[in-house]
Scaffold this motif. Structure first.
Motif, mmCIF file in Angstrom:
data_model
loop_
_atom_site.group_PDB
_atom_site.id
_atom_site.type_symbol
_atom_site.label_atom_id
_atom_site.label_comp_id
_atom_site.label_asym_id
_atom_site.label_seq_id
_atom_site.Cartn_x
_atom_site.Cartn_y
_atom_site.Cartn_z
ATOM 1 N N SER A 27 0.526 -9.082 -16.906
ATOM 2 C CA SER A 27 1.033 -7.752 -16.569
ATOM 3 C C SER A 27 1.401 -7.741 -15.096
ATOM 4 C CB SER A 27 -0.024 -6.694 -16.877
ATOM 5 O OG SER A 27 -1.157 -6.910 -16.076
ATOM 6 N N ASP A 28 2.613 -7.325 -14.811
ATOM 7 C CA ASP A 28 3.117 -7.292 -13.442
ATOM 8 C C ASP A 28 2.778 -5.929 -12.867
ATOM 9 O OD1 ASP A 28 4.458 -7.496 -11.082
ATOM 10 O OD2 ASP A 28 6.363 -8.120 -11.974
ATOM 11 N N ASP A 29 1.796 -5.897 -11.968
ATOM 12 C CA ASP A 29 1.347 -4.614 -11.434
ATOM 13 C C ASP A 29 2.045 -4.241 -10.135
ATOM 14 O OD1 ASP A 29 0.142 -6.528 -9.852
ATOM 15 O OD2 ASP A 29 -1.866 -5.653 -9.959
ATOM 16 N N LEU A 60 -0.619 -4.382 6.049
ATOM 17 C CA LEU A 60 -0.489 -4.667 4.615
ATOM 18 C C LEU A 60 0.511 -5.795 4.383
ATOM 19 C CD1 LEU A 60 -0.203 -0.935 3.512
ATOM 20 C CD2 LEU A 60 -2.237 -2.381 3.362
ATOM 21 N N SER A 61 0.164 -6.711 3.495
ATOM 22 C CA SER A 61 1.048 -7.837 3.175
ATOM 23 C C SER A 61 2.223 -7.390 2.323
ATOM 24 C CB SER A 61 0.274 -8.915 2.417
ATOM 25 O OG SER A 61 -0.721 -9.458 3.245
ATOM 26 N N ARG A 62 3.317 -8.103 2.481
ATOM 27 C CA ARG A 62 4.530 -7.775 1.724
ATOM 28 C C ARG A 62 4.311 -8.074 0.244
ATOM 29 N NH1 ARG A 62 10.810 -9.016 3.368
ATOM 30 N NH2 ARG A 62 11.705 -8.192 1.457
ATOM 31 N N ALA A 63 4.679 -7.115 -0.570
ATOM 32 C CA ALA A 63 4.590 -7.217 -2.032
ATOM 33 C C ALA A 63 5.774 -6.429 -2.590
ATOM 34 C CB ALA A 63 3.268 -6.651 -2.535
ATOM 35 N N ASP A 64 6.919 -7.093 -2.706
ATOM 36 C CA ASP A 64 8.148 -6.407 -3.084
ATOM 37 C C ASP A 64 8.071 -5.773 -4.469
ATOM 38 O OD1 ASP A 64 9.241 -6.998 -0.659
ATOM 39 O OD2 ASP A 64 10.480 -8.650 -1.383
ATOM 40 N N GLY A 74 8.479 -3.926 -0.204
ATOM 41 C CA GLY A 74 7.244 -3.160 -0.300
ATOM 42 C C GLY A 74 6.088 -3.875 0.374
ATOM 43 N N TRP A 75 5.074 -3.095 0.727
ATOM 44 C CA TRP A 75 3.871 -3.626 1.348
ATOM 45 C C TRP A 75 2.678 -2.887 0.792
ATOM 46 C CZ3 TRP A 75 8.465 -2.683 3.624
ATOM 47 C CH2 TRP A 75 9.090 -3.750 4.283
ATOM 48 N N GLY A 76 1.670 -3.641 0.356
ATOM 49 C CA GLY A 76 0.410 -3.078 -0.094
ATOM 50 C C GLY A 76 0.473 -2.468 -1.481
ATOM 51 N N SER A 77 -0.686 -1.898 -1.870
ATOM 52 C CA SER A 77 -0.811 -1.202 -3.147
ATOM 53 C C SER A 77 -1.851 -0.101 -2.956
ATOM 54 C CB SER A 77 -1.252 -2.175 -4.239
ATOM 55 O OG SER A 77 -1.396 -1.497 -5.469
#
Length: 161
Positions: A27-29, A60-64, A74-77
């Protein structure tokens, strides 16, 4: 009886294939973001911005987000989401609209009903939008401080069409 035996021998192969496929489809969260559709000139500027964006924003780390695009980051969750090449916000016509300059980049500030904030660059050749979830508003405009150098480098000053 031999045909029954052949079917049983094929069963482990089918089971391994099904288990492997299930294991690969995690699952891609990642967050999702609508991808803008600017003209070619703005798309090029946004590609330059994507290459200049920092690996971390506000720690926050990059998380596109999905779908993958050079027009979004995007960055973080929960994610701080950047979209480049968005249309000009109607709020820019309001002389009472809130704005700020952060490290040489002008931003329109718009508080959303859910407590989140939407920031959009002003006086640049492309509109860059940054959404800040309500849970990330504690550090004020710190994300904009992290993003300003990349915006200044990649998106020239001026009026976007």
């Amino acid at each position: 009886m031999s045909s029954f035996r052949h079917r049983l021998l094929g069963l482990p192969v089918v089971l391994v294939a099904l288990i492997t496929a299930a294991g690969c489809s995690s699952s891609d969260d990642r967050a999702t973001a609508a991808v803008p559709s600017p003209d070619a000139a703005v798309t090029k500027l946004c590609g330059n911005l994507d290459a200049a964006l920092p690996r971390k924003v506000d720690g926050l780390s990059r998380a596109d987000p999905r779908p993958d695009s050079a027009l979004t980051a995007g960055w973080g969750s929960p994610a701080i989401i950047l979209r480049c090449g968005v249309p000009r916000p109607a709020e820019m016509n309001d002389p009472e609209a809130d704005g700020a300059e952060v490290n040489g980049v002008g931003w329109l500030l718009a508080k959303q009903p859910d407590g989140s904030f939407l920031f959009t660059t002003t006086l640049r050749k492309a509109y860059v939008e940054v959404s800040l979830p309500a849970s990330r508003t504690g550090n004020g405009v710190a994300p904009l401080v992290s993003l300003a150098p990349a915006v200044k480098k990649a998106i020239p000053e001026g009026i976007a069409d």
